[in-house]
Design a protein around this motif. Structure first.
Motif, short mmCIF file in Angstrom:
data_model
loop_
_atom_site.label_atom_id
_atom_site.label_comp_id
_atom_site.label_asym_id
_atom_site.label_seq_id
_atom_site.Cartn_x
_atom_site.Cartn_y
_atom_site.Cartn_z
N LEU A 179 -23.31 42.78 13.55
CA LEU A 179 -23.31 41.75 12.52
C LEU A 179 -23.52 42.43 11.18
CD1 LEU A 179 -25.50 39.03 14.28
CD2 LEU A 179 -23.02 38.99 13.96
N LEU A 180 -22.54 42.30 10.29
CA LEU A 180 -22.61 42.92 8.97
C LEU A 180 -23.04 41.87 7.94
CD1 LEU A 180 -22.13 45.11 6.84
CD2 LEU A 180 -19.70 44.48 6.86
N LEU A 181 -24.20 42.12 7.34
CA LEU A 181 -24.70 41.29 6.24
C LEU A 181 -24.51 42.10 4.96
CD1 LEU A 181 -26.32 38.76 5.23
CD2 LEU A 181 -28.38 40.13 5.57
N GLU A 182 -23.80 41.55 4.00
CA GLU A 182 -23.57 42.29 2.76
C GLU A 182 -23.64 41.34 1.57
OE1 GLU A 182 -19.66 43.97 2.58
OE2 GLU A 182 -18.75 42.27 3.62
N GLY A 183 -23.95 41.91 0.42
CA GLY A 183 -24.03 41.09 -0.78
C GLY A 183 -24.72 41.81 -1.91
N GLY A 184 -24.88 41.10 -3.01
CA GLY A 184 -25.50 41.66 -4.20
C GLY A 184 -26.73 40.88 -4.59
N THR A 185 -27.62 41.54 -5.34
CA THR A 185 -28.88 40.93 -5.77
C THR A 185 -29.03 41.07 -7.27
OG1 THR A 185 -29.88 41.55 -3.65
CG2 THR A 185 -31.38 40.94 -5.41
N PHE A 186 -29.59 40.02 -7.91
CA PHE A 186 -29.83 40.00 -9.35
C PHE A 186 -31.33 39.87 -9.62
CE2 PHE A 186 -25.65 38.11 -8.65
CZ PHE A 186 -24.86 38.78 -9.57
N TRP B 14 -25.68 46.73 8.69
CA TRP B 14 -25.12 46.48 10.02
C TRP B 14 -26.27 46.25 11.00
CZ3 TRP B 14 -23.27 49.89 6.48
CH2 TRP B 14 -21.90 49.83 6.16
N HIS B 15 -26.26 45.13 11.72
CA HIS B 15 -27.33 44.77 12.65
C HIS B 15 -26.81 44.76 14.08
CE1 HIS B 15 -28.56 43.12 8.78
NE2 HIS B 15 -29.80 43.09 9.21
N ARG B 16 -27.63 45.22 15.00
CA ARG B 16 -27.29 45.12 16.42
C ARG B 16 -27.25 43.65 16.83
NH1 ARG B 16 -30.30 49.46 20.21
NH2 ARG B 16 -29.59 47.86 21.69
N SER B 17 -26.13 43.23 17.35
CA SER B 17 -25.98 41.81 17.70
C SER B 17 -26.78 41.43 18.93
CB SER B 17 -24.50 41.48 17.92
OG SER B 17 -23.94 42.30 18.94
N ASP B 18 -27.25 42.42 19.71
CA ASP B 18 -28.08 42.13 20.87
C ASP B 18 -29.56 42.14 20.54
OD1 ASP B 18 -28.14 44.85 20.39
OD2 ASP B 18 -28.32 45.40 22.51
N LEU C 39 -32.65 48.63 14.78
CA LEU C 39 -32.11 47.28 14.61
C LEU C 39 -30.96 47.24 13.62
CD1 LEU C 39 -35.33 45.08 14.38
CD2 LEU C 39 -34.00 45.67 16.40
N SER C 40 -31.06 48.02 12.54
CA SER C 40 -30.03 47.91 11.50
C SER C 40 -29.82 49.24 10.78
CB SER C 40 -30.40 46.83 10.49
OG SER C 40 -31.53 47.20 9.74
N TYR C 41 -28.60 49.40 10.32
CA TYR C 41 -28.21 50.54 9.49
C TYR C 41 -27.87 49.97 8.12
CZ TYR C 41 -25.79 54.85 8.09
OH TYR C 41 -25.40 56.00 7.45
N VAL C 42 -28.53 50.45 7.08
CA VAL C 42 -28.39 49.85 5.75
C VAL C 42 -27.86 50.88 4.76
CG1 VAL C 42 -29.53 48.50 3.95
CG2 VAL C 42 -30.44 48.46 6.29
N PRO D 239 -18.17 55.19 14.65
CA PRO D 239 -18.90 56.18 15.47
C PRO D 239 -20.24 56.60 14.88
CG PRO D 239 -16.57 56.73 15.40
CD PRO D 239 -16.76 55.60 14.44
N ARG D 240 -20.32 56.80 13.55
CA ARG D 240 -21.58 57.27 12.97
C ARG D 240 -22.67 56.21 13.08
NH1 ARG D 240 -23.01 58.54 6.63
NH2 ARG D 240 -25.18 59.07 6.99
N ILE D 241 -22.33 54.98 12.71
CA ILE D 241 -23.32 53.91 12.77
C ILE D 241 -23.71 53.62 14.22
CG2 ILE D 241 -23.69 51.45 12.30
CD1 ILE D 241 -22.03 51.79 9.76
N ALA D 242 -22.72 53.66 15.12
CA ALA D 242 -23.00 53.44 16.54
C ALA D 242 -24.02 54.45 17.05
CB ALA D 242 -21.71 53.53 17.34
N LEU D 243 -23.87 55.71 16.64
CA LEU D 243 -24.79 56.76 17.08
C LEU D 243 -26.20 56.48 16.57
CD1 LEU D 243 -25.19 59.53 18.44
CD2 LEU D 243 -24.64 60.59 16.24
N GLU D 244 -26.33 56.09 15.31
CA GLU D 244 -27.65 55.83 14.74
C GLU D 244 -28.32 54.62 15.37
OE1 GLU D 244 -29.31 57.71 12.84
OE2 GLU D 244 -27.81 59.11 12.07
N LEU D 245 -27.53 53.62 15.76
CA LEU D 245 -28.10 52.39 16.33
C LEU D 245 -28.20 52.45 17.85
CD1 LEU D 245 -26.43 49.59 14.14
CD2 LEU D 245 -28.70 50.62 13.92
#
Length: 317
Positions: free
Chosen positions: A210-217, A230-234, A144-147, A195-201
């Motif tokens: 869909l790229l979700l990014e951010g910081g946490t405190f 990175w999340h699979r949009s399907d 589903l996602s590559y983190v 290409p690398r992320i596509a292969l893993e997903l």
């Protein structure tokens, strides 16, 4: 569909080539979910292969869930399962899915020290002494996602990849390192898969993700992580809870609007309070951010006012 003979110089088996083409067409919806696939005879003619090759390709697609077959009926493209994620929650994907009774598996690809984190990670964490963590999250064997996560190395001494296999990073932060993820900011963008992320997903290169990014405190306002997921949009849908009674607007001026040459605003005088009042964790940071926002809005207002004055009363509106 146009004839597409297999490449007999390709080292991949013929059935794998046929399955790969049909899989891509199902993924990009050239064959829509629920549509019947072409007959075995049509596929044999299209790819120039034997019946056994076609049947092996269809069996592969059925085993991986791309097609469904019922005895006595032609195979159809499977309807993909969508997984929903609430993006405004600090809790990670593992804890959200666990709360819904879903088993999320995590494969740790790498965990290594790094002194060259991206600008966003270094800016958020305030250090170049980092740990770089790469993971793939899956449900039922379906990625589903590559983190990619950046962590301050000093804050998480002794962190090992084995600790994170099929586990929650946030839960590990709290239970082993005493760091409780409490707040953060997130943003979502649509991006093509490299290409690398596509292969893993398991998607085609340049496929939309869909790229979700951010910081946490943590509770004291100390930065704990910077992540890019990175999340699979399907497969993944981002949900946002909206309540009309508690609308909030966050203003983020474009960096080009900031007047870097403006003198620094003098620090606000401390407000006296009871001597025995303990400081509230993170409150000083919140007050400072509010002061910065007020100052920025004042500069923007003054800039707009001076612009109107230069145009004069007869200027077109």
């Amino acid at each position: 569909m146009a004839p597409m003979p297999v490449d007999r110089t390709d080292p991949r088996p013929l059935h794998a080539q046929v399955a790969g083409v049909l899989r891509a067409e199902i993924r990009d919806r050239s064959i829509a979910p629920g549509d019947t696939l072409p007959s075995e005879a049509a596929l044999r003619e299209r790819f120039g292969v034997s019946r056994s090759v076609v049947r092996q390709a269809l069996a592969t697609l059925e085993d991986e869930g791309s097609v469904r077959r019922t005895r006595g009926r032609a195979p159809v493209a499977a309807v993909p399962t969508e997984h929903h994620r609430l993006v405004q929650r600090v809790t990670g994907l593992f804890d959200q899915f666990s709360a819904e009774g879903l088993s999320l598996s995590t494969a740790v690809l790498s965990l290594e020290p790094s002194l060259s984190g991206g600008p966003a990670a270094v800016g958020h964490l305030g250090t170049r002494d980092l740990l770089r963590l790469e993971r793939v999250r899956s449900v039922g064997g379906d990625p589903l996602s590559y983190v990619r996560t950046w962590l301050p190395a000093e804050r998480f001494p002794g962190l090992e990849a084995a600790m994170l296999r099929d586990a929650s990073l946030h839960r590990l932060m709290e239970e082993r390192f005493g760091a409780v993820p409490t707040s953060g900011r997130r943003q979502i963008r649509a991006v093509p898969a490299d290409p690398r992320i596509a292969l893993e997903l398991g998607v085609a290169a340049e496929a939309p993700l869909l790229l979700l990014e951010g910081g946490t405190f943590d509770r004291d306002g100390t930065p704990l992580e910077w992540f890019e997921s990175w999340h699979r949009s399907d497969r993944v849908v981002f949900d946002i809870e909206a309540e009309g009674a508690s609308e909030q607007v966050r203003i983020a001026p474009d960096p080009s609007l900031l007047d870097r040459s403006a003198p620094e605003r003098p620090a606000a005088e401390p407000v006296p309070g009871p001597a025995d009042t303990a400081p509230v964790p993170g409150l000083d940071r919140a007050v400072a951010l509010a002061d910065e926002l007020r100052a920025e809005l004042a500069r923007l207002r003054d800039g707009l006012a001076s612009g109107d004055a230069e145009q004069g009363p007869g200027a077109a509106r």
